[in-house]
Scaffold this active site. Structure first.
Site, PDB file in Angstrom:
ATOM      1  N   GLU A   2      11.399  -5.358  -6.558  1.00  0.00           N
ATOM      2  CA  GLU A   2      11.138  -3.930  -6.335  1.00  0.00           C
ATOM      3  C   GLU A   2      11.723  -3.106  -7.457  1.00  0.00           C
ATOM      4  O   GLU A   2      12.610  -3.581  -8.172  1.00  0.00           O
ATOM      5  CB  GLU A   2      11.834  -3.497  -5.021  1.00  0.00           C
ATOM      6  CG  GLU A   2      11.365  -4.292  -3.841  1.00  0.00           C
ATOM      7  CD  GLU A   2      12.299  -4.160  -2.635  1.00  0.00           C
ATOM      8  OE1 GLU A   2      13.122  -3.240  -2.610  1.00  0.00           O
ATOM      9  OE2 GLU A   2      12.173  -4.996  -1.731  1.00  0.00           O
ATOM     10  N   LYS A   5      14.145  -0.407  -8.965  1.00  0.00           N
ATOM     11  CA  LYS A   5      15.465   0.121  -8.591  1.00  0.00           C
ATOM     12  C   LYS A   5      15.399   1.629  -8.854  1.00  0.00           C
ATOM     13  O   LYS A   5      15.367   2.070 -10.000  1.00  0.00           O
ATOM     14  CB  LYS A   5      16.564  -0.535  -9.414  1.00  0.00           C
ATOM     15  CG  LYS A   5      17.944  -0.086  -8.998  1.00  0.00           C
ATOM     16  CD  LYS A   5      18.990  -0.955  -9.643  1.00  0.00           C
ATOM     17  CE  LYS A   5      20.408  -0.542  -9.330  1.00  0.00           C
ATOM     18  NZ  LYS A   5      20.677   0.819  -9.022  1.00  0.00           N
ATOM     19  N   ASP A  43      16.371   5.430  -9.148  1.00  0.00           N
ATOM     20  CA  ASP A  43      17.618   6.041  -9.605  1.00  0.00           C
ATOM     21  C   ASP A  43      17.815   7.410  -8.953  1.00  0.00           C
ATOM     22  O   ASP A  43      17.566   8.453  -9.554  1.00  0.00           O
ATOM     23  CB  ASP A  43      17.577   6.160 -11.132  1.00  0.00           C
ATOM     24  CG  ASP A  43      18.957   6.410 -11.704  1.00  0.00           C
ATOM     25  OD1 ASP A  43      19.935   6.300 -10.954  1.00  0.00           O
ATOM     26  OD2 ASP A  43      19.040   6.722 -12.908  1.00  0.00           O
ATOM     27  N   TYR A  84      13.596   1.274   1.308  1.00  0.00           N
ATOM     28  CA  TYR A  84      13.501  -0.101   0.814  1.00  0.00           C
ATOM     29  C   TYR A  84      14.314  -1.131   1.588  1.00  0.00           C
ATOM     30  O   TYR A  84      14.402  -2.279   1.172  1.00  0.00           O
ATOM     31  CB  TYR A  84      13.896  -0.168  -0.654  1.00  0.00           C
ATOM     32  CG  TYR A  84      15.176   0.595  -0.996  1.00  0.00           C
ATOM     33  CD1 TYR A  84      16.384   0.251  -0.432  1.00  0.00           C
ATOM     34  CD2 TYR A  84      15.141   1.660  -1.889  1.00  0.00           C
ATOM     35  CE1 TYR A  84      17.541   0.940  -0.739  1.00  0.00           C
ATOM     36  CE2 TYR A  84      16.291   2.355  -2.206  1.00  0.00           C
ATOM     37  CZ  TYR A  84      17.496   1.988  -1.631  1.00  0.00           C
ATOM     38  OH  TYR A  84      18.631   2.668  -1.923  1.00  0.00           O
ATOM     39  N   LYS A 117      19.397  -4.425 -14.510  1.00  0.00           N
ATOM     40  CA  LYS A 117      19.329  -3.037 -14.979  1.00  0.00           C
ATOM     41  C   LYS A 117      18.739  -2.954 -16.376  1.00  0.00           C
ATOM     42  O   LYS A 117      19.026  -3.796 -17.238  1.00  0.00           O
ATOM     43  CB  LYS A 117      20.719  -2.405 -14.933  1.00  0.00           C
ATOM     44  CG  LYS A 117      21.163  -2.188 -13.486  1.00  0.00           C
ATOM     45  CD  LYS A 117      22.453  -1.448 -13.366  1.00  0.00           C
ATOM     46  CE  LYS A 117      22.291   0.031 -13.464  1.00  0.00           C
ATOM     47  NZ  LYS A 117      23.537   0.743 -13.171  1.00  0.00           N
ATOM     48  N   CYS A 169      34.783  26.791 -41.686  1.00  0.00           N
ATOM     49  CA  CYS A 169      34.245  26.987 -40.339  1.00  0.00           C
ATOM     50  C   CYS A 169      32.893  27.710 -40.419  1.00  0.00           C
ATOM     51  O   CYS A 169      32.794  28.777 -41.037  1.00  0.00           O
ATOM     52  CB  CYS A 169      35.227  27.812 -39.510  1.00  0.00           C
ATOM     53  SG  CYS A 169      34.568  28.257 -37.904  1.00  0.00           S
ATOM     54  N   CYS A 172      33.624  31.383 -38.763  1.00  0.00           N
ATOM     55  CA  CYS A 172      34.515  32.406 -39.316  1.00  0.00           C
ATOM     56  C   CYS A 172      34.887  32.156 -40.776  1.00  0.00           C
ATOM     57  O   CYS A 172      35.587  32.959 -41.383  1.00  0.00           O
ATOM     58  CB  CYS A 172      35.778  32.523 -38.457  1.00  0.00           C
ATOM     59  SG  CYS A 172      36.846  31.083 -38.573  1.00  0.00           S
ATOM     60  N   CYS A 230      38.709  23.964 -36.954  1.00  0.00           N
ATOM     61  CA  CYS A 230      38.920  25.290 -37.530  1.00  0.00           C
ATOM     62  C   CYS A 230      40.282  25.747 -37.004  1.00  0.00           C
ATOM     63  O   CYS A 230      40.474  25.851 -35.791  1.00  0.00           O
ATOM     64  CB  CYS A 230      37.828  26.252 -37.061  1.00  0.00           C
ATOM     65  SG  CYS A 230      38.269  27.973 -37.353  1.00  0.00           S
ATOM     66  N   CYS A 245      38.728  33.121 -34.565  1.00  0.00           N
ATOM     67  CA  CYS A 245      37.384  32.550 -34.704  1.00  0.00           C
ATOM     68  C   CYS A 245      36.542  32.918 -33.466  1.00  0.00           C
ATOM     69  O   CYS A 245      36.864  32.505 -32.345  1.00  0.00           O
ATOM     70  CB  CYS A 245      37.501  31.039 -34.859  1.00  0.00           C
ATOM     71  SG  CYS A 245      35.913  30.209 -34.917  1.00  0.00           S
TER      72      CYS A 245
END
Ligand code: IVH
Length: 695
Positions: free
Chosen positions: A129, A131, A133, A240, A327, A421, A424, A439, A445
């Site tokens: 079957e 699986k 999620d 299921y 999986k 940065c 700034c 930074c 900033c």
């Protein structure tokens, strides 16, 4: 691993248990995972291996022996704003177990070989079957009517979500045909991709955090307070499993066919297989085709079909021995890198984020993916215009896992990591032990300032009704730079902002007011101390009980808190000695936020029992913290020197009047250093509170 000695194994086992518990909570309770299923499963398998190799360290409460629990979602701790807590919890008639899982086909071969050996010549088949999620559900029908719906919970007790389940379109309230008088049936609640995308668009419009994936959205939606709202979430159910104890069928397949004939939703994608090669075919088919399904699947479940064979194989504490999950590895997509943004986080960390040519991945369109840091970029050797592989982990933003070198254009340039940065312009810094550039302009900033405000207001912190747009507006108008500014905002200021009405302003002010009741541990998390996440903040808050005790604590005491190592301790220590932060704490205290735990503190020692101590001058910790410390060791802080004063505790610049009085009355004067020596651990001793505090 094979060179691990016993102590290393013990430490690793403990570390794995902590990590798994933490991530299990994020997955099942908060609906906000931060690691991928593959990473989680790998850690779980490593723990299983170590516990098998070192059985002396095995423990009954290890995550390897229990199923993850979705019980106990804390208020505001869920990514779902309307989530309800406090569902009635009811026992499952049969425990709701999980499934053993693997990513390797050879382990599926081992599973079939084991089953054949144990069943010793019996004829049996495998029900293969999808699986699904989503989030597990257990329905009970009595007299054909749906009477109860429980979540998996901790496998023994589940949350009663009957009212909500009744609003899920394909769950019949009344069965038809030849159904048993009473039975249980289990399955999964799913949110199809289409409903998921619509919900996340709506949440983003409302400035609510989007769900990481349809599984989290389904689980959050199932726990909504309002069943009418559940009806609008587009959830579906697929069933299921009917516990063999509750019906009299010969096989699982027959039971599901019968359930379908009573009107219950059962998947038509199952297949009855007769050996490993048919199982392989089924796996290969769905590994390719699952991307065309309208909902998420994360693997294949293989079950022994005959119920008497299932009974022979039985169960472990956590799994049936008659079923296993294969999986699928996270799906990958390949797409073109268009450009890279360098984002500045609230701590100043620079994160490179790739802008991609939109590509379909696990049912959603991906446009951006993280590149983490400069080292990762260098490791990938990424170049402008490259074709890159993207994968979804546990987080909302996918990551780039590789580059398709065969498609690289000649002369493609290496992107240049910025040296200043991007917000700034301050030159970036990076210490030797850090993978990230920072930074250093924390106070100036704009991105960092806005990031800190956003973090402070976030749902898991102070839960103030606002998102990025609001923070942007408040910042641009100069109304808020630091969290304490929020508490002096008034309605007039708010309604002067674009798009704000009287009602929205009032809602915002109400949520600010409500935030004053947020418990101390979340306030501590909201302060945004570097490396102090939710769990660490909780640990520190519970250990010390108040901000003053934390401020008073030395490195030694901080290191006594569970899971606090050198880096976190140093970060907290420095934070509590930064005058800007101390001022902010006093402003927030004045605004009425909770800076101590509600439960009364138990004394750390009786070292100062019955003694009245007067303090004067300034100390290495706040005066308030010093008073609390005196109280915690059984003493009493007095305001003026008298014959009853045990001693004057003098900091720097003590009051001359008090000193004179001491001299006159013969009251000893002692320094802070001498005072600390009087306390049991030779210093503030705040760490000793662990065993004694009553949380
Ligand atoms: S059978 C006794 N069948 O996967 C075991 N589970 O990771 C009964 N799941 O707990 C479960 N699709 O929530 C079964 N076709 C399927 C499934 C399925 C998804 C979920 C279920 C289970 C979890 C284990």
């Amino acid at each position: 691993m094979q060179f691990m000695d016993r102590t290393e194994a013990k430490n690793r086992i403990e570390e794995l248990r902590r990590t798994l518990e933490e991530n299990s909570r994020r997955y099942y309770v908060d609906n906000a995972p931060v690691i991928s299923d593959f990473e989680f499963d790998s850690l779980m398998h490593e723990l299983e291996r170590l516990e098998a190799e070192y059985p002396e360290f095995d423990a009954p409460d290890s995550p390897t022996h229990k199923v993850g629990s979705d019980l106990d979602a804390p208020a505001g701790g869920n990514a779902e704003p309307l989530a309800r807590t406090g569902f009635v919890q009811r026992p499952h008639r049969y425990p709701m177990l999980s499934l053993g899982n693997t990513y390797s086909i050879s382990e599926i071969e081992d599973f079939t070989a084991r089953a054949e050996k144990t069943l010793d010549g019996a004829r049996f088949s495998y029900s293969c079957e999808l699986k699904f999620d989503g989030t597990a559900i257990c329905l009970t029908y009595r007299g054909g009517r749906l009477v109860q719906a429980l979540t998996r919970g901790d496998g023994v007790y589940g949350d009663d979500v009957t009212e909500n389940a009744m609003r899920i379109g394909n769950i019949p309230r009344q069965l038809h045909g030849d159904y048993p008088a009473e039975f249980e049936i289990r399955g999964e609640i799913l949110m199809p991709y289409e409903a998921f995308d619509a919900l996340n668009r709506e949440r983003e419009d409302n400035e609510d955090p989007p769900f990481a994936n349809p599984r989290n959205a389904a689980s959050g939606s199932l726990k909504l307070a309002d069943p009418e709202e559940v009806a609008h979430r587009g959830l579906i159910c697929t069933l299921y499993h009917i516990p063999a104890e509750s019906v009299t069928f010969g096989s699982h397949w027959e039971a599901l066919d019968a359930a379908a004939s009573w009107g219950l939703p059962v998947s038509d994608k199952r297949r009855l297989c007769h050996g490993i090669s048919e199982i392989r075919e089924y796996i290969d088919y769905w590994d390719r085709q699952r991307k065309f399904l309208p909902f998420a699947t994360d693997g294949i479940v293989i079950k022994i079909n005959e119920l008497d064979c299932q009974r022979t194989l039985g169960y472990t504490a956590k799994f049936p021995r008659w079923a296993v999950a294969f999986k699928f590895k996270a799906e990958q997509a390949c797409t073109r890198l268009l450009s890279i943004d360098y984002q500045v986080g609230r701590t100043g960390a620079i994160t490179p984020v790739a802008n991609l040519e939109p590509v379909q991945l696990s049912g959603t369109v991906v446009r951006r993916a993280t590149l983490n840091n400069a080292d990762v970029m260098a490791g990938l050797d990424i170049r402008d215009g490259d074709w890159v592989f993207v994968e979804k982990g546990g987080e909302i933003i996918p990551k780039i896992t590789g580059v398709d070198m065969s498609r690289r254009e000649a002369g493609a340039q290496r992107p240049e990591f910025p040296s200043v940065c991007p917000d700034c312009g301050t030159p970036l810094v990076r210490s030797e032990d850090e993978a990230r550039w920072f930074c250093p302009n924390g106070d100036g900033c704009p991105m960092q300032i806005k990031g800190r405000l956003l973090h402070f207001m976030s749902r898991r912190a102070m839960d103030i009704l606002a998102g990025e747009v609001t923070v942007e507006q408040l910042y641009d108008r100069g109304l808020a730079r630091r969290p304490s500014d929020l508490y002096s905002l008034n309605k007039w200021q708010l309604t002067s902002l674009d798009g704000w009405k009287d009602r929205s302003a009032q809602r915002f002010l109400d949520s600010l007011e409500a935030s004053k009741k947020v418990p101390f541990e979340r306030v501590l998390f909201a302060m945004g101390i570097r490396y102090v996440g939710e769990a660490t903040a909780k640990g520190i808050a519970r250990h010390f009980g108040s901000i003053d005790a934390i401020a008073a604590a030395g490195m030694e005491e901080l290191l006594k808190v569970d899971d606090v190592g050198e880096v976190i301790a140093a970060s907290v220590y420095d934070f509590m000695r930064d005058p800007v932060q101390l001022e902010e704490i006093s402003r927030l205290k004045a605004a009425g936020l909770r800076f101590s735990a509600e439960s009364p503190r138990t004394a750390m020692s009786a070292a100062l029992e019955g003694r009245t101590i007067v303090i004067s001058g300034t100390f290495s910790i706040s005066r308030e913290a010093m008073k609390e410390l005196i109280a915690a060791h059984g003493g009493k802080a007095g305001s003026s020197v008298s014959g009853k004063t045990a001693f004057l505790l003098a900091g720097s610049k003590p009051g001359p009047e008090k000193l004179k009085q001491c001299e006159k009355l013969g009251v000893p004067v002692i320094s802070e250093e001498e005072f600390m020596k009087m306390l049991p651990s030779g210093n503030q001793g705040a760490g000793d509170v662990t065993e004694l505090s009553l949380f």
